[in-house]
Write a protein that holds these residues in place. Structure first.
Motif, mmCIF file in Angstrom:
data_model
loop_
_atom_site.group_PDB
_atom_site.id
_atom_site.type_symbol
_atom_site.label_atom_id
_atom_site.label_comp_id
_atom_site.label_asym_id
_atom_site.label_seq_id
_atom_site.Cartn_x
_atom_site.Cartn_y
_atom_site.Cartn_z
ATOM 1 N N ALA A 1 0.693 -1.244 0.222
ATOM 2 C CA ALA A 1 -0.016 0.034 -0.047
ATOM 3 C C ALA A 1 0.765 1.436 -0.117
ATOM 4 O O ALA A 1 0.271 2.243 -0.080
ATOM 5 N N ARG A 2 2.080 1.540 0.154
ATOM 6 C CA ARG A 2 3.008 2.411 0.174
ATOM 7 C C ARG A 2 3.658 2.847 -0.997
ATOM 8 O O ARG A 2 4.453 3.713 -1.012
ATOM 9 N N GLU A 3 3.242 2.168 -2.098
ATOM 10 C CA GLU A 3 4.136 2.502 -3.571
ATOM 11 C C GLU A 3 4.293 3.913 -3.801
ATOM 12 O O GLU A 3 5.131 4.445 -3.917
ATOM 13 N N GLN A 4 2.752 4.476 -4.108
ATOM 14 C CA GLN A 4 2.953 6.068 -4.539
ATOM 15 C C GLN A 4 3.739 6.884 -3.251
ATOM 16 O O GLN A 4 4.392 7.967 -3.711
ATOM 17 N N GLN A 5 3.637 6.489 -1.997
ATOM 18 C CA GLN A 5 4.178 7.472 -0.994
ATOM 19 C C GLN A 5 5.787 7.209 -1.219
ATOM 20 O O GLN A 5 6.519 8.429 -1.026
ATOM 21 N N ALA A 6 6.308 6.208 -1.673
ATOM 22 C CA ALA A 6 7.755 5.843 -1.859
ATOM 23 C C ALA A 6 8.258 6.774 -2.912
ATOM 24 O O ALA A 6 9.141 7.239 -3.188
ATOM 25 N N ILE A 7 7.268 6.588 -4.180
ATOM 26 C CA ILE A 7 7.774 7.108 -5.453
ATOM 27 C C ILE A 7 7.715 8.817 -4.995
ATOM 28 O O ILE A 7 8.800 9.685 -5.260
ATOM 29 N N ASP A 8 6.865 9.384 -4.280
ATOM 30 C CA ASP A 8 6.740 10.696 -3.887
ATOM 31 C C ASP A 8 7.927 11.113 -2.939
ATOM 32 O O ASP A 8 8.528 12.287 -3.239
ATOM 33 N N GLY A 9 8.326 10.454 -1.908
ATOM 34 C CA GLY A 9 9.304 10.717 -1.130
ATOM 35 C C GLY A 9 10.861 10.721 -1.876
ATOM 36 O O GLY A 9 11.471 11.303 -1.722
ATOM 37 N N LEU A 10 10.942 9.740 -2.709
ATOM 38 C CA LEU A 10 12.161 9.578 -3.621
ATOM 39 C C LEU A 10 12.412 10.864 -4.389
ATOM 40 O O LEU A 10 13.406 11.212 -4.389
ATOM 41 N N MET A 11 11.323 11.293 -5.205
ATOM 42 C CA MET A 11 11.278 12.456 -6.062
ATOM 43 C C MET A 11 11.371 13.680 -5.201
ATOM 44 O O MET A 11 12.247 14.489 -5.622
ATOM 45 N N SER A 12 11.062 13.921 -3.851
ATOM 46 C CA SER A 12 11.307 14.887 -3.175
ATOM 47 C C SER A 12 12.824 14.918 -2.655
ATOM 48 O O SER A 12 13.448 16.063 -2.521
ATOM 49 N N ALA A 13 13.348 13.623 -2.412
ATOM 50 C CA ALA A 13 14.781 13.562 -1.846
ATOM 51 C C ALA A 13 15.776 13.993 -2.964
ATOM 52 O O ALA A 13 16.711 14.489 -2.904
ATOM 53 N N ALA A 14 15.456 13.550 -4.246
ATOM 54 C CA ALA A 14 16.176 13.915 -5.393
ATOM 55 C C ALA A 14 16.381 15.517 -5.644
ATOM 56 O O ALA A 14 17.615 15.641 -6.363
ATOM 57 N N ARG A 15 15.550 16.266 -5.230
ATOM 58 C CA ARG A 15 15.751 17.887 -5.394
ATOM 59 C C ARG A 15 16.876 18.241 -4.582
ATOM 60 O O ARG A 15 17.648 19.207 -5.091
ATOM 61 N N GLU A 16 17.624 17.480 -3.796
ATOM 62 C CA GLU A 16 19.054 17.953 -3.150
ATOM 63 C C GLU A 16 20.138 17.242 -3.726
ATOM 64 O O GLU A 16 21.205 17.387 -3.292
#
Length: 501
Positions: free
Chosen positions: A309-324
């Protein structure tokens, strides 16, 4: 500070001065063909080097044997330690040059390489300290008899090292070998030989006897094969792919029963349980674990295993981290990810991106882009979702910035998924529940597993360089213990003495 044109020019000049193998305290450049080198950031010419052939390896082996049976072997432990500590100091003094060479040869961001190479001398110091503390054992002491076990150096060690983290790869083999009293022949990767050559020259400058540290440049099927099979070699230590590890082991066994240390490929999972998703800071650490060094490291955690159930949360979280994580020119201090190390590696990674697109959905994580010259060997950090279980993307080592996102239903499913690979090098588990963490760690087949109870716990401890933590790879990831006191002992051989009075 960004390396300026003068720094880069001096680096290229330094490369031009190091074109050939370093044997017996001098350059040997009268054999072999030449290999040209290109800058991964822009495909610019970096000059050439003279490739070693089997005769060059034989010269290096003869030099190492003479030194082991002569000047290096006759040194007292005190004098050996003194020379190694002086060598460590000299490495510190030349850390900037080593960093510049790494940046030019394999595209490592200068700020990242500088931070890592600032600790390079400490690897020598750590193992030099073991000279005083590791001496052997007493196994029996009675009135009429006494038994002791001495730890003796093996003799001549051969090390075959990869290109991904050049300075550290050499020192993690070199330091325990020399500290234990061996001499060593290092077969540097032909893609990035100059850092190894500079380390060898510095060893001579520090006063290590000629032949204690010989460095040869050459292709694996030629120089590497000859070193591994050499009948006068006492131990071969290899870091690289599993396929080459098999070839090294076969070559080693073909002439004598020399032991082998193999640290080979990995396809390491990071298992994140539901309770770990509460802290949004976790994504920065999960991103680092997979994409540092543009994914070119053996323990990269490029398989993200999460509850279904966490797939979309993981995608969003990794995309957020990638900004750095800015991708760009390695000379720019703002760059956190550089190019892949070679044109061949770029072709290999692009091949896996194509396979990923055919089997699932590839998502570019959107790292900011700096100066990425069109001729550079760049690949952008991405994830792939929707893969069928057991796909090649989940099983084969990409050695590039591509992460699989894999979904599990419960703990047993997570364990089965984590173990569904031929590799067993490393893994990580994220949960505050010790019972779940323990069950996962006990059942995942990997040599080294980190269990993180929280983001704060992970940040407060930091990474290990391999000098304290020890482990043995499992499955196709290799064999033999690396790191720590046990890793140091691998470069010695036990001899028992039994006195009867």
């Amino acid at each position: 500070m960004k390396p300026n044109r003068a720094d880069i020019s001096s680096g290229i000049a330094l490369m031009s001065a190091m074109r050939s193998s370093w044997i017996d305290g001098r350059a040997v450049d009268d054999v072999g063909e030449v290999m040209s080198h290109r800058n991964p950031a822009n495909d610019a010419d970096l000059g050439d080097t003279v490739m070693a052939d089997a005769r060059t390896v034989d010269l290096a082996m003869s030099s190492a044997r003479r030194c082991f049976e002569g000047s290096w072997g006759s040194l007292s432990p005190y004098d050996r330690k003194k020379l190694l500590l002086g060598y460590a100091d000299l490495i510190d003094e030349h850390a900037a040059e080593l960093t510049l060479l790494e940046m030019l040869e394999v595209g490592r961001p200068s700020s990242d390489a500088a931070a890592l190479n600032a600790a390079a001398g400490d690897i020598i110091r750590t193992y030099a300290a073991k000279i005083d503390t590791v001496n052997g054992d007493m196994f029996r002491s009675e009135e009429r008899r006494m038994g002791v076990v001495l730890r003796r150096p093996r003799g001549v060690v051969g090390a075959i090292v990869p290109w991904n983290v050049p300075v550290m790869n050499v020192l993690l083999r070199l330091a325990p070998a020399l500290a234990a009293g061996n001499t060593i022949v290092v077969k540097a990767s032909e893609l990035c030989p100059r850092t190894t050559l500079l380390l060898a020259r510095l060893a001579s400058e520090a006063g290590l006897p000629n032949g204690a540290f010989n460095a040869v440049i050459g292709a694996g099927p030629v120089a590497g094969a000859r070193l591994a099979e050499h009948p006068d070699l006492n131990l071969v230590a290899f870091t690289g792919s599993s396929a080459t590890g098999h070839a090294v082991a076969r070559a080693a066994a073909s002439t004598n029963f020399k032991p082998v240390l193999l640290e080979c490929g990995g396809k390491s999972p990071q298992v994140v349980l539901d309770d770990a998703f509460e802290d949004e800071r976790i994504w920065a650490l999960l991103f680092f674990s997979a994409f540092w060094n543009t994914g070119q490291w053996c323990v990269a955690k490029t398989r993200l295993l999460i509850p279904r159930a966490r797939e979309q949360q993981a995608i969003d979280g990794l995309m957020s981290a990638a900004r750095e994580w800015r991708v760009g020119d390695p000379a720019d201090p703002a760059t956190r990810l550089g190019p892949l190390a070679s044109r061949g590696q770029l072709a290999r990674v692009r091949g896996y991106y194509a396979k990923a697109g055919a089997l699932g959905e590839v998502i570019n994580l959107g790292c900011p882009r700096g100066d990425m010259q069109g001729d550079g060997y760049y690949a952008l950090p991405s994830i792939v979702t929707g893969l069928p279980r057991g796909s090649v993307l989940q099983k084969e080592e990409v050695f590039g910035p591509l992460m699989t996102v894999e979904l599990f239903d419960d703990l047993d499913d997570a364990i089965a998924l984590a173990n569904d690979t031929e590799f067993g090098l490393s893994a990580s588990v994220w949960t505050a529940r010790s019972d779940h963490g323990y069950k996962l760690a006990r059942n995942i087949r990997a040599g080294g597993i980190s269990i993180f109870s929280s983001v704060d716990a992970a940040r407060s401890t930091g990474p290990e360089l391999g000098t304290a933590r020890y482990f043995e790879p499992q499955k196709e990831s290799g064999l033999g213990i690396d790191g720590g006191e046990h890793g140091y002992l691998a470069y010695t051989t036990p001899q028992s003495l039994y006195f009867h009075n």
